[in-house]
Design an enzyme around this catalytic site. Structure first.
Site, short mmCIF file in Angstrom:
data_model
loop_
_atom_site.label_atom_id
_atom_site.label_comp_id
_atom_site.label_asym_id
_atom_site.label_seq_id
_atom_site.Cartn_x
_atom_site.Cartn_y
_atom_site.Cartn_z
NE ARG A 52 -22.83 77.14 16.52
CZ ARG A 52 -23.67 76.16 16.82
NH1 ARG A 52 -23.25 75.11 17.50
NH2 ARG A 52 -24.93 76.22 16.43
CG ASP A 160 -26.38 71.46 28.59
OD1 ASP A 160 -27.51 71.47 28.07
OD2 ASP A 160 -25.32 71.52 27.92
C1 LIG Z 1 -31.20 72.64 21.91
S1 LIG Z 1 -30.74 72.51 23.59
C2 LIG Z 1 -32.25 71.90 24.31
C3 LIG Z 1 -32.57 72.54 25.65
C4 LIG Z 1 -33.89 72.09 26.28
N1 LIG Z 1 -33.87 70.69 26.60
C5 LIG Z 1 -35.06 72.42 25.37
O1 LIG Z 1 -35.64 71.53 24.76
O2 LIG Z 1 -35.40 73.60 25.25
C6 LIG Z 1 -29.73 71.03 23.57
C7 LIG Z 1 -28.77 70.94 24.75
O3 LIG Z 1 -28.23 69.61 24.79
C8 LIG Z 1 -26.91 69.71 25.28
N2 LIG Z 1 -26.14 68.50 24.93
C9 LIG Z 1 -25.72 68.10 23.71
N3 LIG Z 1 -25.00 66.97 23.82
C10 LIG Z 1 -24.97 66.65 25.13
C11 LIG Z 1 -24.37 65.59 25.88
N4 LIG Z 1 -23.63 64.65 25.29
N5 LIG Z 1 -24.54 65.58 27.23
C12 LIG Z 1 -25.27 66.54 27.83
N6 LIG Z 1 -25.86 67.56 27.18
C13 LIG Z 1 -25.71 67.61 25.84
C14 LIG Z 1 -26.38 70.97 24.62
O4 LIG Z 1 -25.27 71.50 25.32
C15 LIG Z 1 -27.60 71.89 24.64
O5 LIG Z 1 -27.58 72.78 25.72
#
Ligand SMILES: C[S@@+](CC[C@H](N)C(=O)[O-])C[C@H]1O[C@@H](n2cnc3c(N)ncnc32)[C@H](O)[C@@H]1O
Length: 290
Positions: A52, A160
């Protein structure tokens, strides 16, 4: 601390030379990811971190991860955002875990409409919205269920940590393939087909975009929102968070929700041993009880 240097081999399909990546570099980066994002990376994620961050290494013309760690220490304002965006996993899709949206249109909508009569506002939060498909799926579900929604104070907040995905979400432009599985009536009603430069892409119609506010927000930091949410979607976000971090986060979710508000989590997640403030009412759907 172990300072033994190991040059981790890059994936075999690339020809680029290996970057020098020591145990102490990995340890530093793991700690930084954990403290900044809540994501707890196991020892097995070493190759993932290498992969990454390779793009960031090339962007800075670096060959040693120790130099990249130094850059993060010396100049966090410039690099931390790129670092975070590179580390997050953003997999998502329209109407992912369809039963959540069916639950809203079949059952929750009546509860929300009743509550609307007393509160005169409804708020739904897509926390960890990635590129926005979750929020647009919510907007479609609400518009289908409440045709005169524009006359009401109903909003979706979609946030996000990753600033790149939030920009994509706000534009609402997606490859046409991403909506292929959807009902053809939905597609006609809620998406515009791109022409010229946007050939092969679709855009969510303005009526959907108007319902949603997209913001960059780290769930580990303070939340600037006022007022309580009627429903929160936090799906597939906390998968890599450790238990204490999840406990704190779901306590905060409970505090910012209406009593009786609904919480939707990811298919592989549970609130067992995490929070006693919610009652499970259907698979991965909870109601705030206290
Ligand atoms: C796998 S995606 C899930 C997207 C959607 N909720 C779904 O279920 O399809 C996880 C998201 O969580 C976000 N994320 C991870 N840690 C985070 C944090 N500390 N605060 C806000 N967002 C976070 C990531 O950037 C990513 O876009």
């Amino acid at each position: 601390m172990n300072t033994f240097k190991t040059a981790v081999e890059p994936p075999t399909h690339t020809k680029e030379p290996a970057f020098e990546f020591s145990d102490s570099d990995f340890s530093y980066l793991r700690k930084l990811v954990s403290s900044h994002t809540g994501i707890s990376l196991s020892e097995q994620k070493r190759n993932l971190v290498y992969g990454r961050l390779s793009k960031r290494m090339r962007a800075h013309g670096l060959s040693r991860f120790s130099d990249y760690c130094r850059l993060l220490k010396d100049n966090p304002d410039a690099e931390l955002e790129h670092f975070t965006n590179a580390i997050t996993t953003n997999l998502t899709s329209f109407f992912r875990e369809r039963h959540h949206f069916d639950f809203i249109s079949d059952e929750l909508i009546h509860i929300l409409q009743q509550r609307y009569h007393t509160e005169r506002r409804l708020r739904i939060w897509s926390a960890g919205c990635s590129t926005g498909e979750e929020a647009y799926s919510l907007a479609i579900t609400l518009r289908e269920a409440i045709p005169d929604i524009d006359r009401h104070d109903i909003r979706i907040l979609a946030t996000d940590l990753d600033s790149n995905v939030v920009k994509t979400a706000a534009r609402g432009i997606y490859p046409a393939a991403s909506i292929e599985g959807l009902d053809s009536q939905f597609i006609r009603r809620w998406f515009l087909r791109g022409k010229g430069e946007l050939e092969g892409q679709v855009r969510a119609v303005p009526e959907l975009r108007r319902l949603i506010r997209f913001r960059q927000l780290n769930l580990m930091h303070d939340w600037p929102m006022h007022g309580l949410f009627d429903a929160i979607f936090c799906r597939n976000v906390v998968i890599y968070f450790d238990t204490p971090t999840r406990q704190v986060l779901f306590e905060r979710f409970a505090n910012i929700m209406q009593p009786g508000g609904h919480l939707f989590i990811g298919h592989s997640e549970t609130l067992r041993s995490i929070s006693s403030r919610f009652q499970l009412i259907e698979k991965t759907i909870y109601r705030r009880t206290c």
